[in-house]
Every structure is written in C-alpha cells, then in structure tokens.
Write a protein that holds these residues in place. Structure first.
Motif, PDB file in Angstrom:
ATOM      1  N   LYS A 200     -88.541  30.837  22.820  1.00 19.28           N
ATOM      2  CA  LYS A 200     -88.143  30.567  24.203  1.00 19.28           C
ATOM      3  C   LYS A 200     -89.316  30.734  25.158  1.00 19.28           C
ATOM      4  O   LYS A 200     -89.448  29.993  26.141  1.00 19.28           O
ATOM      5  N   LYS A 201     -90.175  31.717  24.854  1.00 14.17           N
ATOM      6  CA  LYS A 201     -91.300  31.968  25.741  1.00 14.17           C
ATOM      7  C   LYS A 201     -92.436  30.971  25.535  1.00 14.17           C
ATOM      8  O   LYS A 201     -93.333  30.879  26.370  1.00 14.17           O
ATOM      9  N   LEU A 202     -92.416  30.248  24.430  1.00 11.14           N
ATOM     10  CA  LEU A 202     -93.429  29.227  24.178  1.00 11.14           C
ATOM     11  C   LEU A 202     -92.974  27.846  24.624  1.00 11.14           C
ATOM     12  O   LEU A 202     -93.782  26.912  24.662  1.00 11.14           O
ATOM     13  N   GLU A 203     -91.715  27.699  24.950  1.00 11.97           N
ATOM     14  CA  GLU A 203     -91.176  26.394  25.350  1.00 11.97           C
ATOM     15  C   GLU A 203     -91.251  26.229  26.864  1.00 11.97           C
ATOM     16  O   GLU A 203     -91.202  27.212  27.614  1.00 11.97           O
ATOM     17  N   PRO A 204     -91.332  24.977  27.345  1.00 11.67           N
ATOM     18  CA  PRO A 204     -91.505  23.758  26.539  1.00 11.67           C
ATOM     19  C   PRO A 204     -92.986  23.531  26.252  1.00 11.67           C
ATOM     20  O   PRO A 204     -93.809  23.612  27.156  1.00 11.67           O
ATOM     21  N   ASP A 205     -93.328  23.301  25.009  1.00 11.53           N
ATOM     22  CA  ASP A 205     -94.717  23.049  24.636  1.00 11.53           C
ATOM     23  C   ASP A 205     -94.744  22.207  23.369  1.00 11.53           C
ATOM     24  O   ASP A 205     -94.369  22.686  22.301  1.00 11.53           O
ATOM     25  N   PRO A 206     -95.174  20.952  23.456  1.00 15.80           N
ATOM     26  CA  PRO A 206     -95.184  20.078  22.283  1.00 15.80           C
ATOM     27  C   PRO A 206     -96.338  20.354  21.333  1.00 15.80           C
ATOM     28  O   PRO A 206     -96.369  19.815  20.227  1.00 15.80           O
ATOM     29  N   VAL A 216     -88.150  30.644   2.568  1.00 15.17           N
ATOM     30  CA  VAL A 216     -89.477  31.232   2.360  1.00 15.17           C
ATOM     31  C   VAL A 216     -89.899  32.087   3.550  1.00 15.17           C
ATOM     32  O   VAL A 216     -90.087  33.288   3.453  1.00 15.17           O
ATOM     33  N   GLY A 217     -90.061  31.452   4.710  1.00 13.56           N
ATOM     34  CA  GLY A 217     -90.533  32.196   5.877  1.00 13.56           C
ATOM     35  C   GLY A 217     -90.772  31.278   7.058  1.00 13.56           C
ATOM     36  O   GLY A 217     -90.049  30.305   7.272  1.00 13.56           O
ATOM     37  N   TYR A 218     -91.823  31.579   7.811  1.00 13.85           N
ATOM     38  CA  TYR A 218     -92.147  30.816   9.019  1.00 13.85           C
ATOM     39  C   TYR A 218     -93.627  30.462   9.034  1.00 13.85           C
ATOM     40  O   TYR A 218     -94.445  31.114   8.392  1.00 13.85           O
ATOM     41  N   LYS A 219     -93.946  29.417   9.804  1.00 10.76           N
ATOM     42  CA  LYS A 219     -95.351  29.085  10.030  1.00 10.76           C
ATOM     43  C   LYS A 219     -95.525  28.538  11.440  1.00 10.76           C
ATOM     44  O   LYS A 219     -94.575  28.011  12.048  1.00 10.76           O
ATOM     45  N   LEU A 220     -96.737  28.684  11.959  1.00  8.15           N
ATOM     46  CA  LEU A 220     -97.071  28.160  13.273  1.00  8.15           C
ATOM     47  C   LEU A 220     -97.717  26.799  13.086  1.00  8.15           C
ATOM     48  O   LEU A 220     -98.793  26.684  12.491  1.00  8.15           O
ATOM     49  N   GLU A 221     -97.046  25.773  13.561  1.00  8.04           N
ATOM     50  CA  GLU A 221     -97.537  24.405  13.439  1.00  8.04           C
ATOM     51  C   GLU A 221     -98.190  24.000  14.746  1.00  8.04           C
ATOM     52  O   GLU A 221     -97.590  24.098  15.815  1.00  8.04           O
ATOM     53  N   VAL A 222     -99.433  23.558  14.656  1.00  9.86           N
ATOM     54  CA  VAL A 222    -100.189  23.179  15.852  1.00  9.86           C
ATOM     55  C   VAL A 222    -100.478  21.690  15.803  1.00  9.86           C
ATOM     56  O   VAL A 222    -101.059  21.183  14.841  1.00  9.86           O
ATOM     57  N   ALA A 223    -100.039  20.982  16.842  1.00 10.96           N
ATOM     58  CA  ALA A 223    -100.217  19.529  16.889  1.00 10.96           C
ATOM     59  C   ALA A 223    -101.652  19.188  17.304  1.00 10.96           C
ATOM     60  O   ALA A 223    -102.335  19.985  17.953  1.00 10.96           O
TER      61      ALA A 223
END
Length: 230
Positions: A200-206, A216-223
């Motif tokens: 929520k604190k990172l949105e809105p951010d494409p 499995v888990g989570y990952k940070l995807e950077v466009a």
C-alpha cells in the motif's frame, strides 16, 4: 557481524547461537542442509558456520555448490572428522577454515576474528538505490524521489531484504527469520499482512512491485524504466 549457523545438533546449535549473540553477533540458525543456500542467498550474512554432517544435504556439498554459484562470504566448517583427507576435502570444497568438534568457544571466536580479517569481509551496503527509491540503512529511511516514505521498523526490514535481493525469490521462511527472528512464533498470515501494508505504501507505482510466488515466497520485481526512443 551477521552469521548464519547450519547445525543439526539442537543442544549445540542453541548454545552456539547464544554465545555468538553474547559476542554481539547477529546469528540465525538452520538445521537442515536443504535450507542453507536459500538463507545464505537471502540473508546477506558475513559468515557461514557450516556443520559437515547435516540432514538433507551435507556440508561439503553445500559449500561446493555455494562457491560454484559465486558465493564469496566466509565459510567456517565444523566437523568431528579428524582425518587429514577429510580436512583437505572440506577446504578443497571452498571452506575458508576448519574447526574440530568438540571445541572451546574461545577458539571459535578467535577463528571468526581471523577469518573476518583474512577474507576482508565488506560491510553491507548502507545505500540501496532502485529508482525512484533510495533506501538508507543507517537512517532506517526509504525515500521516493527524494521524499521520505513512512515505514515501521518491520516494513523497513522487509523492504531492505527485498531490495537487496531484487528479482530473486525469497522463501517465506527466510523472510520470517530475517524480520522476526528464527525462534519467533509467527504465523504465515503475519508475513502476508506485512506484505500487504508495504504494498500500500509503494502504490501507485508501475516500476516496482512485490510479487507473490505461490508456494515459495516473494520477490521484488523492478520494471525497465528506460523510455523507448521517440
């Protein structure tokens, strides 16, 4: 110093972690050889203390696989094996040092100090940048385009872990250990709730998204933020 201990003897493992923390080291502990690579990859440790005989995967195999994958942090092998060939095998697999069981903690601490000097362990980066975000570890602050983003301590720890391992899947167990500690009684829902709050604190951010890798888990995807030529 951040240390990962891989030891399946519960009594000894608990004692080692206790003694390391008394020496002001931050220590996490795993008991299964199959978990070591995930923790080592996700936890940004300065040193791995690795027992030779582990369930799931033995220490020599783990050491060899980590080195082949480019792991460049210190590795101290613990073992009850005292044959010369065993010591040679452990060192040839990529271990930096070797400590026989049983051992005195004074010797363990001395070897840790010696190893830290020998391999010249670098400090973790204090500034991590993934535009438009800049994370300042010393200030415990995340900035977006120069403006501070209000985060709780755990949200900051989560963001730091994700940014350091950008693009790589971090297992749920590794995230829980990194944020709450290995011995914390935390449910899976607690991690999901923390992820939701941070999103929520990172949105809105494409440009930057926390993705769930089911089971499995989570990952940070950077466009890719580079603009196409006009």
């Amino acid at each position: 110093m951040r240390i990962l201990l891989a030891e399946d003897d519960l009594k000894l493992g608990k004692l080692i972690v206790h003694m390391l923390k008394k020496q002001s080291h931050a220590a996490d502990w795993v008991t299964d050889g199959r978990e070591v690579a995930d923790y080592a990859d996700a936890g940004d440790y300065d040193l791995l203390i690795l027992d030779w005989m582990l369930p799931g995967k033995d220490g020599v195999t783990i050491c060899k696989e980590l080195r082949e994958a480019g792991y460049d942090k210190g590795i101290l092998m613990l073992t009850a094996r005292d044959a010369l060939q065993d010591r040679v095998e452990g060192l040839d697999a990529g271990a930096d040092d070797y400590l026989m069981k049983p051992f005195e903690f004074e010797e363990l601490f001395a070897r840790i100090r010696s190893l830290s000097r020998r391999v010249q362990m670098p400090l973790s980066e204090s500034i991590i940048e993934i535009p438009p975000y800049t994370l300042n570890v010393n200030e415990l602050t995340l900035y977006r385009s120069g403006e501070a983003v209000s985060l709780t301590v755990r949200e900051f720890q989560l963001m730091e872990t994700l940014m350091r391992r950008r693009g790589k899947v971090i297992p749920r167990e590794a995230l829980v250990s990194q944020i709450w500690g290995l011995d914390a009684e935390v449910t899976s829902n607690s991690l999901d709730a923390l992820i939701k709050l941070l999103r929520k604190k990172l949105e809105p951010d494409p440009h930057i998204q926390i993705q769930n890798v089911r089971g499995v888990g989570y990952k940070l995807e950077v466009a890719d933020v580079q603009k196409n030529p006009q």
